[in-house]
Design an enzyme around this catalytic site. Structure first.
Site, short mmCIF file in Angstrom:
data_model
loop_
_atom_site.label_atom_id
_atom_site.label_comp_id
_atom_site.label_asym_id
_atom_site.label_seq_id
_atom_site.Cartn_x
_atom_site.Cartn_y
_atom_site.Cartn_z
N ALA A 44 0.83 -1.20 0.00
CA ALA A 44 0.00 0.00 0.00
C ALA A 44 0.87 1.25 0.00
CB ALA A 44 -0.93 -0.01 1.20
N GLY A 45 1.86 1.29 0.86
CA GLY A 45 2.68 2.50 1.03
C GLY A 45 3.56 2.79 -0.18
N SER A 284 1.24 -21.64 2.12
CA SER A 284 0.24 -20.97 1.28
C SER A 284 -1.06 -21.75 1.14
CB SER A 284 0.82 -20.73 -0.10
OG SER A 284 -0.21 -20.35 -0.99
N ARG A 337 -10.94 -19.56 4.81
CA ARG A 337 -9.98 -19.81 5.88
C ARG A 337 -10.62 -20.02 7.24
NH1 ARG A 337 -5.40 -15.49 3.77
NH2 ARG A 337 -4.84 -16.79 1.99
N GLU A 432 -3.79 -3.08 4.87
CA GLU A 432 -4.21 -3.86 6.03
C GLU A 432 -4.46 -2.97 7.25
OE1 GLU A 432 -1.54 -7.03 7.20
OE2 GLU A 432 -2.89 -7.75 8.76
#
Lengths: 644, 260
Positions: A44-45, A284, A337, A432
């Site tokens: 994101a950053g 994963s 999940r 997040e």
């Protein structure tokens, strides 16, 4: 306070397009008069910093690592979703939207999620244009695979290192802007507070981790892209450095914290091996495309396995219970999940766990190896198998992997509106670190999508609207708020450095983690949460009396760094417990034992809990104030989630 | 699984880049073979803190072998004795009871020591900033499937792209050369169609920055490849030299013409 999410009116598919048109623009000649602070340089950053610099803004970017390339986004393995429908298997923007809303157990915003699905298509194009080497088929076109919670194949990947390749793509875009002088990068620098002057975020206070220098940085807006807070549990799949400090300090300055108790437990992690363990390693979710999850059918067989009287490879088919395939025939091993995690826990709680500790189930590739051959399995998952072998000293090509759920991702975070702005004007939160897109459970391959969506395709539009409103005049660093905030930070550091007790900061952290996992983890009860509240409160008091923090500020001081972070985790832990206690329904990754269906599935209570819980800080040792943002569903019908 | 171990550690301690460092001996007791090497150091550090002593400083973060932050020269080898793994993935079962382990930081003048075992690897960032990217702005790009890339080429580009930037190649090299790192990055873009327009300029500017940072020259010894936790191939260096030479020998326009 009335929370205005600023979701545009009108049909779902037209919201974002119309909104973009209605947002104010900053003219190109004025953009260079604005300074923007970006904290955190993960997906994101880094994508936000690069995209804003490309537009012409002056960006100051900060990370605590020695290089932006180390952000924990790099560890994401499986893939990134996009509604490309390259497979012709019925995928569409609407289907990705629908799967995500349902996967999040109807606790996410329709408008945000639809936008996420809409821009997912652009993300893949952008990354490929940057030279991200996604997996390809022999015809030269992009390959995809399936992930939990979806019946289409929409996940793009780069072996088991998708996060790394996407981050390196964003990092290279960032590097280009650093080279051009549009981004000034501050590494090994930690944000310790946000400066709110005249009701707006106008700067941050940082500590240089090498020299201890406490510095003030001004900006017309501040973007927090600081990731999740899963390390509140001590053991998690997060990197050691992941922390909540930036978000928590912003919370204490007025940014609401939303849905803090929503924690994602990932079903396929390597189980804990002993007390020395510092972190957990994820396997994963993509492994469940070919791996079959099972536990021994009876407690007796499980006991014999644990004692070594039976070898797992000798176990007959009728002694195995492929519980996901049995209970959820249409999704099988690819259930979301939260469902897979709960079922693994159930098997272990019934005494059917395997491994020395008895706290694990199997993830078995024997069928896949028989069907595809070992070489093909190695081509698909080789690096994950190697990592498993390295950690456990077992060969997963010969014996099934042992897996167990672990804390992975946090769906809660700072409350933001549709523009990604927090309740502090000028303070934005991306990826997040915000709460907005995943509801009560995140589907696999959606985290990378959200980080890049926010950074590449949302904030470049929405930030301009705010900047145009405040105008391009320079930030006034003589505003007393700057000196006051810096002083607060210095006093806090001095207080931490005065602690010369008997318990290390890590010992406090581990203790907090045990409380959180036991009472605010995979299953929660009102009784347990009430107990946890008392325990955390006592832990906090003890910390400020009895912790050991060595050294001085003016050096590389890891015990000081950790102390500040753990102190914030303890406070966050209290809020998570309050939030979990208030939400007496089950939803997604938040399972309240008191609220379940006859079949043991999570039972929502839409009449009473179809809202976002946004907590407002009310002062030291004061109970936080609950604000509610009602979740309005105009397009999907709220139903009991079923993956059968 | 064997029993717990007692070890002797000789650890490089250095308060900062200006102060000379030295090896200090510590005991690591009751170490489980299931611990990772970094968890073993955590245990030692906890006991140091209890004694009021400054803990050993080392860089680490993801502990999953992918962030490239951990380093450590262990008994004379970057990332320790096992092939193709980082220090965080090295487990104590690779050592035996009573063993002495010498732990030092990366040694290269381009990677100055920050404290104890942590070094400053920002030279790698600056090399990347010199041109390790495709110049494309956000938005306005073609559909991802518009340009087909043969699988073998995509896979080869991926192999180069798996570099985690840890610096083991530099630490392993007797000349502290950064050629493996730089060539991996150059190769990734040189192989892909997206990287072509800037291909030769990229090679020139990244190599120039590498020289400026003070890394040594490559003498094709291959220690870098042998110690690389991600098994990056020496073939990359050949590819880089080829592009660098082409850039030197031909003018840009000629190269562009040559490619058509």
């Amino acid at each position: 306070m009335i929370l205005d999410a600023k979701i545009p009116a009108g049909p779902l598919a037209e919201k974002w397009g119309k909104h973009k048109f209605n947002l104010k623009l900053v003219n190109p000649a004025n953009k260079r008069k604005y300074d923007v602070i970006v904290v955190g340089t993960g997906l994101a950053g880094a994508s936000a910093a690069a995209s804003l610099a490309e537009l012409g803004y002056n960006v100051k970017a900060f990370c605590f690592q020695d290089s932006p390339r180390r952000a924990h986004s790099i560890a994401a393995q499986g893939g990134i979703n996009a509604a490309k429908n390259y497979r012709n298997d019925g995928d569409s923007v609407y289907r990705l939207f629908y799967d995500t809303i349902k996967g999040g157990d109807y606790r996410a915003r329709e408008g945000n999620v639809y936008r996420l699905a809409e821009v997912s298509v652009n993300i893949i194009d952008q990354c490929v244009a940057q030279g991200v080497p996604f997996a390809r088929e022999y015809g030269g076109l992009l390959d995809t695979r399936s992930f939990g919670g979806a019946q289409v194949s929409r996940t793009f990947y780069a072996r088991g290192q998708t996060g790394q390749q996407l981050l390196l793509g964003a990092y290279s875009a960032l590097n280009r802007q650093i080279h051009l002088g549009k981004v000034k990068m501050y590494t090994r620098t930690e944000m310790l507070d946000v400066v709110v002057a005249d009701g707006k975020a106008q700067g941050i206070i940082t500590r240089n981790l090498k020299s201890g220098a406490i510095e003030t940085h001004t900006g017309h807006a501040v973007l927090l892209c600081t990731g999740g807070y899963g390390n509140v549990f001590y053991l998690s799949t997060n990197a050691m450095g992941c922390n909540v400090t930036a978000a928590w300090r912003a919370h204490k300055r007025g940014a609401f914290f939303a849905n803090p108790c929503y924690t994602q437990i990932h079903p396929t992690c390597i189980p804990v091996s002993g007390d020395h363990q510092s972190k957990l390693t994820l396997m994963s979710e993509s492994l469940r495309n070919d791996g079959r999850v099972w536990a021994p059918k009876t407690v007796e067989v499980a006991q014999k396995l644990r004692k070594g009287e039976l070898k797992v490879t000798d176990l007959k088919e009728e002694d195995r219970d492929y519980f996901l395939e049995r209970k959820y025939p249409s999704f099988g091993n690819l259930v979301p999940r939260d469902v897979a995690s709960r079922n693994a826990k159930e098997a272990v709680d019934e005494g059917k766990g395997v491994g020395a500790s008895g706290v694990a189930v199997f993830l078995d590739f024997a069928d896949a190896i028989a069907r595809l051959g070992e070489d093909e399995v190695r081509a698909r998952y080789g690096n994950l198998f190697d990592m498993y072998a390295q950690i456990t000293d077992e060969n997963p090509y010969k014996t099934p992997m042992r897996i167990y759920p672990a804390v992975h991702y946090t769906m809660g975070g700072l409350w933001v509106d549709y523009n990604l702005q927090t309740t502090i004007p000028g303070l934005y939160c991306l990826g997040e670190a915000n709460f907005s897109d995943h509801g009560a459970n995140r589907l696999g391959a959606s985290a990378l999508m959200q980080g890049l969506s926010d950074g590449y395709f949302v904030i470049p539009y929405t930030l301009g609207d705010y900047l145009a409103t405040i105008g391009p005049k320079p930030v006034d660093a003589s505003n007393p708020a700057f000196a006051k905030t810096k002083q607060d930070v210095e006093e806090r550091i001095a207080k931490l450095l005065s602690l010369r007790g008997t318990k290390t900061v890590d010992e406090y952290h581990r203790e907090l983690g045990l409380i959180m996992w036991e009472y605010c983890g995979m299953a929660r009860t009102a009784e347990g949460l009430t107990k946890a509240k008392g325990l955390i409160h006592a832990l906090k008091e003890d910390f400020w009396k009895n912790a050991i923090v060595l050294g001085v500020n003016e050096e590389f001081n890891s015990s000081l760094e950790k102390a500040g972070r753990v102190a914030d985790f303890i406070e966050l832990g209290e809020l998570m417990v309050d939030d979990a206690l208030m939400r007496s329904e089950s939803c997604g990754g938040h399972f309240r034992v008191e609220s379940q269906t006859e079949e043991g599935e999570a039972l929502r209570d839409d009449d009473n809990f179809a809202f976002v819980a946004a907590w407002e800080y009310a002062g030291e040792n004061q109970p936080e104030v609950l604000n509610k943002e009602a979740l309005v569903y105009e397009n999907v019908k709220l139903t009991q989630r079923s993956y059968k | 699984m064997s029993g717990n171990m007692n070890l002797t550690l000789k650890v490089w301690r250095q308060p900062n880049s200006e102060t000379p460092g030295k090896l200090v001996t510590y005991k690591a007791e009751s170490i489980s073979p299931d611990m990772s090497f970094l968890e073993m150091l955590d245990v030692v550090n906890e006991s140091l803190i209890h004694k009021g002593e400054d803990p050993i400083h080392f860089d680490h973060d993801c502990r999953e072998g992918i962030c490239g932050m951990c380093s450590l020269y262990i008994n004379g080898q970057p990332h320790g004795p096992k092939r193709a793994i980082t220090t965080c993935q090295l487990h104590m079962r690779s050592f035996h009871d009573g063993q002495t382990i010498t732990i030092e930081p990366w040694r290269a003048s381009a990677f100055p020591v920050v404290k104890d075992l942590a070094t400053d690897r920002s030279a790698f960032d600056r090399i990347q900033q010199a041109g390790g990217y495709v110049s494309v702005n956000t938005g306005g790009v073609p559909d991802a499937n518009e340009i087909a890339i043969p699988k073998v080429i995509a896979d080869e580009a991926f192999n180069s792209a798996t570099c985690i930037g840890c610096g083991a190649c530099v630490a392993a090299c007797k000349n502290a050369s950064a050629m493996l790192f730089v060539s991996a990055k150059i190769s990734q873009f040189a192989l892909l169609p997206q990287g072509q327009p800037e291909r030769y300029r990229r090679a020139q500017s990244m190599v120039a920055q590498m020289d400026e940072e003070g890394f040594g020259s490559c003498t094709n010894t291959g220690a870098c490849e042998a110690e690389c936790p991600k098994e990056i191939s020496l073939v990359n260096i050949g590819r880089m030299n080829n592009d660098y030479l082409s850039a030197k020998l031909f003018r840009q326009e000629e190269i562009a013409h040559h490619q058509e």
